[in-house]
Design a protein around this motif. Structure first.
Motif, PDB file in Angstrom:
ATOM      1  N   ILE A 230     -54.295   3.161  75.485  1.00  0.00           N
ATOM      2  CA  ILE A 230     -53.843   4.488  75.036  1.00  0.00           C
ATOM      3  C   ILE A 230     -54.384   4.783  73.644  1.00  0.00           C
ATOM      4  O   ILE A 230     -54.256   3.965  72.729  1.00  0.00           O
ATOM      5  CB  ILE A 230     -52.295   4.574  75.036  1.00  0.00           C
ATOM      6  CG1 ILE A 230     -51.732   4.144  76.403  1.00  0.00           C
ATOM      7  CG2 ILE A 230     -51.852   6.006  74.713  1.00  0.00           C
ATOM      8  CD1 ILE A 230     -50.211   4.178  76.505  1.00  0.00           C
ATOM      9  N   GLY A 231     -54.983   5.963  73.496  1.00  0.00           N
ATOM     10  CA  GLY A 231     -55.456   6.417  72.184  1.00  0.00           C
ATOM     11  C   GLY A 231     -54.589   7.578  71.717  1.00  0.00           C
ATOM     12  O   GLY A 231     -54.020   8.309  72.535  1.00  0.00           O
ATOM     13  N   PHE A 232     -54.479   7.730  70.406  1.00  0.00           N
ATOM     14  CA  PHE A 232     -53.623   8.785  69.841  1.00  0.00           C
ATOM     15  C   PHE A 232     -54.384   9.627  68.834  1.00  0.00           C
ATOM     16  O   PHE A 232     -55.163   9.102  68.032  1.00  0.00           O
ATOM     17  CB  PHE A 232     -52.415   8.166  69.121  1.00  0.00           C
ATOM     18  CG  PHE A 232     -51.476   7.437  70.031  1.00  0.00           C
ATOM     19  CD1 PHE A 232     -50.459   8.116  70.691  1.00  0.00           C
ATOM     20  CD2 PHE A 232     -51.620   6.077  70.248  1.00  0.00           C
ATOM     21  CE1 PHE A 232     -49.594   7.439  71.543  1.00  0.00           C
ATOM     22  CE2 PHE A 232     -50.770   5.388  71.096  1.00  0.00           C
ATOM     23  CZ  PHE A 232     -49.750   6.074  71.749  1.00  0.00           C
ATOM     24  N   LEU A 233     -54.117  10.907  68.882  1.00  0.00           N
ATOM     25  CA  LEU A 233     -54.659  11.825  67.881  1.00  0.00           C
ATOM     26  C   LEU A 233     -53.536  12.774  67.483  1.00  0.00           C
ATOM     27  O   LEU A 233     -52.921  13.403  68.348  1.00  0.00           O
ATOM     28  CB  LEU A 233     -55.830  12.608  68.491  1.00  0.00           C
ATOM     29  CG  LEU A 233     -56.636  13.503  67.560  1.00  0.00           C
ATOM     30  CD1 LEU A 233     -57.324  12.702  66.464  1.00  0.00           C
ATOM     31  CD2 LEU A 233     -57.686  14.277  68.359  1.00  0.00           C
ATOM     32  N   PHE A 234     -53.264  12.843  66.182  1.00  0.00           N
ATOM     33  CA  PHE A 234     -52.145  13.647  65.698  1.00  0.00           C
ATOM     34  C   PHE A 234     -52.657  14.808  64.845  1.00  0.00           C
ATOM     35  O   PHE A 234     -53.844  14.935  64.575  1.00  0.00           O
ATOM     36  CB  PHE A 234     -51.197  12.771  64.863  1.00  0.00           C
ATOM     37  CG  PHE A 234     -50.628  11.607  65.616  1.00  0.00           C
ATOM     38  CD1 PHE A 234     -49.536  11.777  66.457  1.00  0.00           C
ATOM     39  CD2 PHE A 234     -51.191  10.344  65.513  1.00  0.00           C
ATOM     40  CE1 PHE A 234     -49.006  10.699  67.162  1.00  0.00           C
ATOM     41  CE2 PHE A 234     -50.671   9.259  66.204  1.00  0.00           C
ATOM     42  CZ  PHE A 234     -49.577   9.450  67.033  1.00  0.00           C
ATOM     43  N   GLN A 235     -51.698  15.600  64.372  1.00  0.00           N
ATOM     44  CA  GLN A 235     -52.051  16.720  63.499  1.00  0.00           C
ATOM     45  C   GLN A 235     -52.689  16.207  62.197  1.00  0.00           C
ATOM     46  O   GLN A 235     -53.618  16.795  61.673  1.00  0.00           O
ATOM     47  CB  GLN A 235     -50.782  17.511  63.187  1.00  0.00           C
ATOM     48  CG  GLN A 235     -51.011  18.698  62.300  1.00  0.00           C
ATOM     49  CD  GLN A 235     -49.777  19.582  62.212  1.00  0.00           C
ATOM     50  OE1 GLN A 235     -48.760  19.332  62.878  1.00  0.00           O
ATOM     51  NE2 GLN A 235     -49.851  20.614  61.407  1.00  0.00           N
ATOM     52  N   PHE A 236     -52.165  15.100  61.692  1.00  0.00           N
ATOM     53  CA  PHE A 236     -52.722  14.495  60.482  1.00  0.00           C
ATOM     54  C   PHE A 236     -53.566  13.300  60.901  1.00  0.00           C
ATOM     55  O   PHE A 236     -53.249  12.641  61.894  1.00  0.00           O
ATOM     56  CB  PHE A 236     -51.596  14.085  59.525  1.00  0.00           C
ATOM     57  CG  PHE A 236     -50.752  15.256  59.143  1.00  0.00           C
ATOM     58  CD1 PHE A 236     -51.219  16.183  58.223  1.00  0.00           C
ATOM     59  CD2 PHE A 236     -49.523  15.474  59.744  1.00  0.00           C
ATOM     60  CE1 PHE A 236     -50.462  17.304  57.886  1.00  0.00           C
ATOM     61  CE2 PHE A 236     -48.758  16.587  59.424  1.00  0.00           C
ATOM     62  CZ  PHE A 236     -49.218  17.502  58.491  1.00  0.00           C
ATOM     63  N   HIS A 237     -54.632  13.042  60.157  1.00  0.00           N
ATOM     64  CA  HIS A 237     -55.621  12.089  60.677  1.00  0.00           C
ATOM     65  C   HIS A 237     -55.179  10.621  60.601  1.00  0.00           C
ATOM     66  O   HIS A 237     -55.596   9.807  61.400  1.00  0.00           O
ATOM     67  CB  HIS A 237     -56.962  12.290  59.962  1.00  0.00           C
ATOM     68  CG  HIS A 237     -56.890  12.141  58.477  1.00  0.00           C
ATOM     69  ND1 HIS A 237     -56.796  10.927  57.864  1.00  0.00           N
ATOM     70  CD2 HIS A 237     -56.888  13.066  57.481  1.00  0.00           C
ATOM     71  CE1 HIS A 237     -56.749  11.097  56.555  1.00  0.00           C
ATOM     72  NE2 HIS A 237     -56.789  12.396  56.285  1.00  0.00           N
ATOM     73  N   TYR A 238     -54.344  10.286  59.624  1.00  0.00           N
ATOM     74  CA  TYR A 238     -53.871   8.913  59.432  1.00  0.00           C
ATOM     75  C   TYR A 238     -54.993   7.886  59.299  1.00  0.00           C
ATOM     76  O   TYR A 238     -54.828   6.728  59.675  1.00  0.00           O
ATOM     77  CB  TYR A 238     -52.907   8.479  60.557  1.00  0.00           C
ATOM     78  CG  TYR A 238     -51.642   9.301  60.593  1.00  0.00           C
ATOM     79  CD1 TYR A 238     -50.753   9.282  59.518  1.00  0.00           C
ATOM     80  CD2 TYR A 238     -51.355  10.121  61.680  1.00  0.00           C
ATOM     81  CE1 TYR A 238     -49.600  10.060  59.538  1.00  0.00           C
ATOM     82  CE2 TYR A 238     -50.200  10.906  61.700  1.00  0.00           C
ATOM     83  CZ  TYR A 238     -49.340  10.857  60.622  1.00  0.00           C
ATOM     84  OH  TYR A 238     -48.216  11.622  60.644  1.00  0.00           O
ATOM     85  N   LEU A 239     -56.143   8.327  58.771  1.00  0.00           N
ATOM     86  CA  LEU A 239     -57.182   7.345  58.450  1.00  0.00           C
ATOM     87  C   LEU A 239     -56.699   6.568  57.227  1.00  0.00           C
ATOM     88  O   LEU A 239     -55.975   7.114  56.386  1.00  0.00           O
ATOM     89  CB  LEU A 239     -58.497   8.057  58.124  1.00  0.00           C
ATOM     90  CG  LEU A 239     -59.110   8.864  59.273  1.00  0.00           C
ATOM     91  CD1 LEU A 239     -60.198   9.790  58.741  1.00  0.00           C
ATOM     92  CD2 LEU A 239     -59.658   7.958  60.364  1.00  0.00           C
ATOM     93  N   LEU A 240     -57.090   5.323  57.132  1.00  0.00           N
ATOM     94  CA  LEU A 240     -56.657   4.515  55.982  1.00  0.00           C
ATOM     95  C   LEU A 240     -57.607   4.772  54.818  1.00  0.00           C
ATOM     96  O   LEU A 240     -58.825   4.592  54.941  1.00  0.00           O
ATOM     97  CB  LEU A 240     -56.636   3.032  56.359  1.00  0.00           C
ATOM     98  CG  LEU A 240     -55.677   2.696  57.507  1.00  0.00           C
ATOM     99  CD1 LEU A 240     -55.766   1.228  57.892  1.00  0.00           C
ATOM    100  CD2 LEU A 240     -54.232   3.063  57.137  1.00  0.00           C
ATOM    101  N   SER A 241     -57.038   5.212  53.703  1.00  0.00           N
ATOM    102  CA  SER A 241     -57.857   5.746  52.610  1.00  0.00           C
ATOM    103  C   SER A 241     -58.732   4.692  51.939  1.00  0.00           C
ATOM    104  O   SER A 241     -59.771   5.008  51.377  1.00  0.00           O
ATOM    105  CB  SER A 241     -56.965   6.416  51.568  1.00  0.00           C
ATOM    106  OG  SER A 241     -56.040   5.471  51.083  1.00  0.00           O
ATOM    107  N   GLU A 242     -58.326   3.422  52.011  1.00  0.00           N
ATOM    108  CA  GLU A 242     -59.094   2.399  51.297  1.00  0.00           C
ATOM    109  C   GLU A 242     -60.228   1.811  52.133  1.00  0.00           C
ATOM    110  O   GLU A 242     -60.946   0.925  51.686  1.00  0.00           O
ATOM    111  CB  GLU A 242     -58.173   1.290  50.760  1.00  0.00           C
ATOM    112  CG  GLU A 242     -57.455   0.484  51.800  1.00  0.00           C
ATOM    113  CD  GLU A 242     -56.113   1.081  52.232  1.00  0.00           C
ATOM    114  OE1 GLU A 242     -55.207   0.285  52.508  1.00  0.00           O
ATOM    115  OE2 GLU A 242     -55.966   2.331  52.318  1.00  0.00           O
TER     116      GLU A 242
END
Ligand SMILES: Nc1ncnc2c1ncn2[C@@H]1O[C@H](COP(=O)(O)OP(=O)(O)O)[C@@H](O)[C@H]1O
Ligand SMILES: [Mg+2]
Length: 252
Positions: free
Chosen positions: A108-120
């Motif tokens: 299962i893959g998820f895509l949300f309204q906010f990207h939630y990429l890890l900034s570091e």
């Protein structure tokens, strides 16, 4: 999102299913009740939903109708209060917690309204991460991640950090991360909610393209009528129930 355990702990889930069943999702009588102290809030009041493998299903309905709650349950991030849920042929009632984690991580893959990429981490490292969690080697993970990043038009941005790319690009990177391990099911919750119309259309086209090419089943909750209209099918939820099944295209 729950942190998944390594798929090695997932028992039978690690054994690839050679054949996917006809339905990616078979949900029957799904209810969800939240308790806050004495207060009881029944958000889902008995939902039946069958979604065919490879289908793109849009979920529409007013704010607070329970779209996200339903998606969290179908994505094994939350449990229904009652009802039965079959995901990709597995009866979730019969799975242990770590097997559910493995099923979620692998399929299962998820895509949300906010990207939630890890900034570091760089864009490339972010997209490699789901594969590394599954124990795939660094070089294979890198190849696959680069392939997906090319497919979403981010070839020139792979060494950038999330803060160094635009909102539309961040969402494309999040899509690449969601799809990099070729999940059988992609769950999108308002994936264009943070983007302007043009960027939203781009992301929608990319989701559709990548999903069709991998024969991925897609569930997408959206307020955007254009997205809903281009799905294979639309369901409308209100007052905790699926109130309408509609074939696309329609006005919503
Ligand atoms: N963890 C929670 N605890 C209590 N109530 C919740 C929780 N999550 C969602 N709700 C409530 O459930 C209802 C449905 O929310 P949600 O599924 O987010 O709706 P939608 O995604 O359709 O806008 C809302 O009334 C919301 O306040
Ligand atoms: Mg929501």
């Amino acid at each position: 999102m729950k942190n998944g355990s390594n798929s090695r702990h997932g028992g039978r889930i690690t054994e690839s299913k050679n054949q996917m069943p006809e339905f990616a999702i078979e949900a029957k009588g799904i209810e969800k009740i939240y308790f806050e102290g004495e207060k009881k809030l029944q958000v889902l009041k008995g939902m039946d939903l069958m979604v065919k493998n490879g289908e793109i299903l849009a979920i529409v309905g007013p704010s607070g109708a329970g779209k996200s709650t339903l998606l969290h349950i179908l994505g094994l991030m939350d449990e229904a209060s009652s009802g039965n849920l079959m995901i990709l042929g597995w009866n979730t009632d019969e799975l242990k917690e770590e097997e559910k984690d493995a099923l979620r991580n692998k399929y299962i893959g998820f895509l949300f309204q906010f990207h939630y990429l890890l900034s570091e981490f760089t864009v490339l490292e972010n997209v490699m991460m789901p594969l590394q969690i599954l124990g795939i080697s660094w070089s294979e993970a890198k190849d696959k991640a680069e392939g997906l990043l090319n497919a979403v038009g981010l070839k020139e941005r792979i060494s950038h950090f999330p803060s160094q790319i635009s909102g539309g690009e961040q969402q494309r990177a999040a899509l690449a991360r969601a799809m990099v391990n070729a999940p059988a099911l992609l769950i999108c919750d308002e994936p264009t909610g943070n983007l302007d119309i043009e960027r939203g259309e781009e992301i929608k086209d990319l989701i559709w393209r990548v999903a069709r090419s991998q024969h991925t089943t897609v569930l997408v909750a959206t307020h955007n009528p254009e997205i809903a209209k281009s799905a294979d099918r639309i369901i409308h939820i209100s007052d905790g129930r699926i109130s309408q099944f509609l074939d696309s295209p329609i006005g919503v």
